[in-house]
Structure formats: C-alpha cells, structure tokens
Design a protein around this motif. Structure first.
Motif, mmCIF file in Angstrom:
data_model
loop_
_atom_site.group_PDB
_atom_site.id
_atom_site.type_symbol
_atom_site.label_atom_id
_atom_site.label_comp_id
_atom_site.label_asym_id
_atom_site.label_seq_id
_atom_site.Cartn_x
_atom_site.Cartn_y
_atom_site.Cartn_z
ATOM 1 N N ASN A 42 0.842 -1.204 0.000
ATOM 2 C CA ASN A 42 0.000 0.000 0.000
ATOM 3 C C ASN A 42 0.872 1.246 0.000
ATOM 4 N N LEU A 43 2.104 1.064 -0.505
ATOM 5 C CA LEU A 43 3.132 2.119 -0.474
ATOM 6 C C LEU A 43 3.711 2.281 -1.870
ATOM 7 N N LEU A 44 3.804 3.527 -2.327
ATOM 8 C CA LEU A 44 4.430 3.824 -3.611
ATOM 9 C C LEU A 44 5.884 4.222 -3.347
ATOM 10 N N LEU A 45 6.820 3.390 -3.787
ATOM 11 C CA LEU A 45 8.242 3.651 -3.554
ATOM 12 C C LEU A 45 8.786 4.618 -4.591
ATOM 13 N N PRO A 46 9.729 5.502 -4.200
ATOM 14 C CA PRO A 46 10.363 6.408 -5.171
ATOM 15 C C PRO A 46 11.110 5.598 -6.230
ATOM 16 N N PRO A 47 11.238 6.136 -7.446
ATOM 17 C CA PRO A 47 11.915 5.396 -8.527
ATOM 18 C C PRO A 47 13.358 5.026 -8.189
ATOM 19 N N SER A 48 14.039 5.873 -7.459
ATOM 20 C CA SER A 48 15.454 5.625 -7.161
ATOM 21 C C SER A 48 15.649 4.961 -5.807
ATOM 22 N N PHE A 49 14.623 4.293 -5.330
ATOM 23 C CA PHE A 49 14.704 3.713 -3.989
ATOM 24 C C PHE A 49 15.753 2.606 -3.953
ATOM 25 N N ARG A 50 16.589 2.658 -2.904
ATOM 26 C CA ARG A 50 17.640 1.668 -2.727
ATOM 27 C C ARG A 50 17.291 0.782 -1.530
ATOM 28 N N PHE A 51 17.374 -0.549 -1.743
ATOM 29 C CA PHE A 51 17.002 -1.499 -0.697
ATOM 30 C C PHE A 51 18.168 -1.855 0.211
ATOM 31 N N ASP A 52 19.376 -1.367 -0.152
ATOM 32 C CA ASP A 52 20.548 -1.693 0.664
ATOM 33 C C ASP A 52 20.752 -0.722 1.828
ATOM 34 N N LYS A 53 19.958 0.324 1.892
ATOM 35 C CA LYS A 53 20.047 1.280 3.000
ATOM 36 C C LYS A 53 18.929 1.002 3.994
ATOM 37 N N GLU A 54 19.293 0.874 5.277
ATOM 38 C CA GLU A 54 18.289 0.544 6.281
ATOM 39 C C GLU A 54 17.310 1.702 6.495
ATOM 40 N N TYR A 55 17.857 2.938 6.577
ATOM 41 C CA TYR A 55 16.998 4.111 6.791
ATOM 42 C C TYR A 55 17.316 5.169 5.740
ATOM 43 N N ARG A 56 16.298 5.881 5.359
ATOM 44 C CA ARG A 56 16.494 7.043 4.480
ATOM 45 C C ARG A 56 15.295 7.968 4.634
ATOM 46 N N ILE A 57 15.526 9.274 4.374
ATOM 47 C CA ILE A 57 14.454 10.281 4.416
ATOM 48 C C ILE A 57 14.337 10.881 3.031
ATOM 49 N N ASP A 58 13.124 10.871 2.487
ATOM 50 C CA ASP A 58 12.880 11.386 1.144
ATOM 51 C C ASP A 58 11.599 12.225 1.169
ATOM 52 N N ASN A 59 11.749 13.550 0.904
ATOM 53 C CA ASN A 59 10.593 14.463 0.854
ATOM 54 C C ASN A 59 9.728 14.383 2.106
#
Length: 389
Positions: free
Chosen positions: A92-109
């Motif tokens: 139920n989540l739309l991921l950003p196009p450049s989303f990286r799965f190797d990072k545990e945490y990230r902040i985007d917008n």
C-alpha cells in the motif's frame, strides 16, 4: 543621563546583547539539531519494532496453509513486501523510482523509510519496507519551545545587561559629576570679578582716562570679554538647557551688529579685514540668550582661528547666516568631530573645545541646519540655515 553616558551604555548593551544572542543562537541551533536527531531516532526505533512484528507474522503465515493470508498492519505506517527481483508482492506504499534497498533508513521528501531484509525469506518476501511521515508536529513544537526560551532568556539578559551597563558607566558618571561640580564652582567664582572688571573698564573708557595706555586697555578689554564669554558658555553647560526659554521674534540683524561691535577690539587686535553684508530687519523666533551663544561662539572661532591680517566675511540673509574666515582650516577628520565637546581644531589656541558643542545644541533645539566647509590653509565657512522653506 548625559549623551556620552547614553552612548557608552548603548555601545556596551549592543556588544553584550549581540554576543549573547550569537552564543544562544549557536547553542539553540546545536540543541535543535540534537533533539531533531533524537526524535527521528525514536521514530526509527518504533519503525524497527513494527518491522520485527511484521517479520514474525510472516514466519507464522509461512506455516499456515490457508488460501487467504492476512497480515496485520498498524497506522501510521505504510508497508511494501518486496520479492527477490525487487518487485512488490503486496503493497500500500508507492516507492520512489530511485529507492535503494541496501540502505536501512532514508528520508525522502519528509518521509522516513525503513528497509528490513528477511534471511531466510518467507512467502517469497525478501524485503519489508515501512514508510511514515517525519513527525513534523514534534519538530514544530520543539522549534516553538526554543523560540519561547530565546525570547524569555533575551528579556532577562536585556534587563541584566541594562543594570550591568549602569554599573559599567558608574565611574564615568562620577567623573562627569565631579567635572560639572567643578564647572559650577568655577562659574560661581568667576562671576563677581569678571563683572567688576568689565564695569570698571567701561567706566574708565567713558571718562576718557588712560589715553596714554589705550593699547593696554584694549588688551584688558579683550581678555575680560574672553573670560566673560567663557563664563557664559560654562553657565550654559551647567544649566544643561534646564532654564526657561523666552522664544519670541528676535531682530537678528540688530543683534549681529551688536555682537560685531562687542568683538571689535579682538578684530582690530588681529588686524582682520572685516566685510559685512547684513540684511536689515531679519527676524527669527528664538530665545535671545540662545542667539547670543550661537553668534558669539561662531564669531569667536572665526576670529581666534583666523590668521593675523586675514579676512572675515559675515553675511546675513533672509535664509541663513554665513561666516567665512581665512584661517588655517580643518581636515576632513577634524570636521567630523568638531561638534563634539572638548574637541578642538587646534590645540595651540586657547579654549576648552565647548563652543561648537554649544552651537550644535542650539541648532538641534531649534531644528536649524548647519554646514561646515573647510580646507587646510585656506579657511573655514560656516552656514546656519534657519529658513523652513
């Protein structure tokens, strides 16, 4: 409080408050950054706990042979279950196009993402991705608290700084008080002998006595009038404007002729070539004592700082009074400070450096305008403009 005391107090408060504000601003910035990281870390820990719960649910569901698998999710988190090809199995989540799965945490917008890798994976799920908005309400509350603290602390420091400043200028106040008492005592002691000298000098001149000592009598007259003028100036400073002004239409033309006659002995002694262009019946509304202080100090300076045998031009029009001498003049730096009390253009000449300070006080009181033009070795021009047009 005197002007010099106010100036010192304002300078102290400016430096004190600016340095305090800068220190508090840096401290508040560091505190806000640390607290912001603390709030985000708290949110991260909560997301990690949510990810662990989803992981345990996947293990449980993996052992279930039901056709419909139900996963319990909690607000405000949105979740995506990702397979080994990094494609969503359920989301139920739309991921950003450049989303990286190797990072545990990230902040985007303004959104905080948490990625949990499943090893070994269950139900084909390799990654659990959680997302939640950064807690802006908590950050906004933090900013409000910091601003309120800065306002409260600033108010306290302004009050403390004011009293510290008063203590700081206390020695100056005492010194000025001692000087004013000295001026008061000096003027009191000068009054009687100066009046006696001038009265007897006028009497001797009226009786035509001492014709053989005319030059000596002229010197006595100049010296006596100089002392009298100094006495008047010191009295003016002692009163510090605290006297009743009788402001009325004043014939400046007649007063200027009278003061030129008063200084005639000094003009003759210095062999000055006097030129006057005085308009008749020029009237200005002001107190006569203030007018005397204004004219006498300007004429005295024009005579004192003129060269022997020089020129002295006095012009009075409906708009302005103009006095030009051919003396040694002043440089630009001296012109900037010439109105300050106890500052003299030439230390080799007599005086206390209070004449132009008094002139500026009179000018400011009546909202007149004053202009100085001077060039070294060529002379000085002073223009008083009283016309309101």
């Amino acid at each position: 409080m005197y002007h010099s005391e106010k100036r010192s107090l304002y300078r102290f408060l400016t430096i004190y408050l600016l340095s305090t504000f800068l220190l508090f601003a840096v401290g508040a910035s560091i505190f806000y950054t640390l607290e912001k990281h603390h709030l985000i870390d708290k949110q991260r820990r909560q997301m990690k706990q949510e990810g662990e719960q989803i992981h345990h649910q996947l293990i449980t569901l993996h052992k279930t042979f039901s056709e419909t698998l139900t996963l319990q999710l909690h607000a405000p988190y949105k979740t995506a279950l990702i397979d080994m090809d990094q494609k969503p199995i359920a989301s139920n989540l739309l991921l950003p196009p450049s989303f990286r799965f190797d990072k545990e945490y990230r902040i985007d917008n303004g959104t905080l993402f948490y990625t949990r890798k499943i090893e070994p994976y269950y139900l084909g799920v390799v990654y659990i991705v959680l997302a939640a908005p950064v807690d802006e309400a908590a950050l906004s509350k933090l900013r409000e608290n910091i601003v309120l603290f800065m306002i409260l602390a600033g108010t306290i420091f302004v009050i403390v700084g004011y009293f510290l400043g008063r203590l700081f200028i206390a020695p100056m106040r005492d010194a000025i008080g001692m000087m004013n008492r000295f001026i008061q005592d000096t003027t009191h002691e000068l009054n009687t002998p100066v009046s006696t000298i001038l009265t007897n000098l006028e009497l001797i001149q009226a009786l035509n006595k001492c014709d053989s000592a005319k030059e000596e009598m002229q010197r006595i007259e100049i010296a006596s009038k100089t002392i009298s003028r100094i006495y008047d100036d010191l009295t003016y400073l002692k009163l510090n404007h605290a006297y009743h002004r009788d402001i009325r239409p004043l014939d400046i033309s007649a007063l200027l002729h009278e003061r030129i006659a008063y200084f005639s002995a000094a003009i003759s002694a210095k062999q000055l070539q006097l030129t006057t262009e005085i308009a008749d019946d020029m009237v200005v509304s002001m107190d006569q004592d203030d007018a005397l202080r204004l004219i006498d100090n300007l004429l005295s300076n024009a005579i004192k700082y003129n060269r022997t045998g020089g020129d002295l031009l006095i012009t009075l029009s409906q708009d302005a009074l103009r006095i030009v001498d051919s003396g040694e003049g002043m440089d630009e730096e001296t012109l900037k400070q010439v109105h300050r009390r106890f500052v003299r253009a030439n230390s080799s000449e007599g005086g206390f450096g209070i004449g132009l300070d008094i002139v500026h006080q009179v000018i400011n009181n009546y909202k007149f305008k004053i202009t100085f033009r001077s060039k070294q070795q060529e002379g000085t021009e002073v223009i008083i403009i009283w016309s309101k047009t």
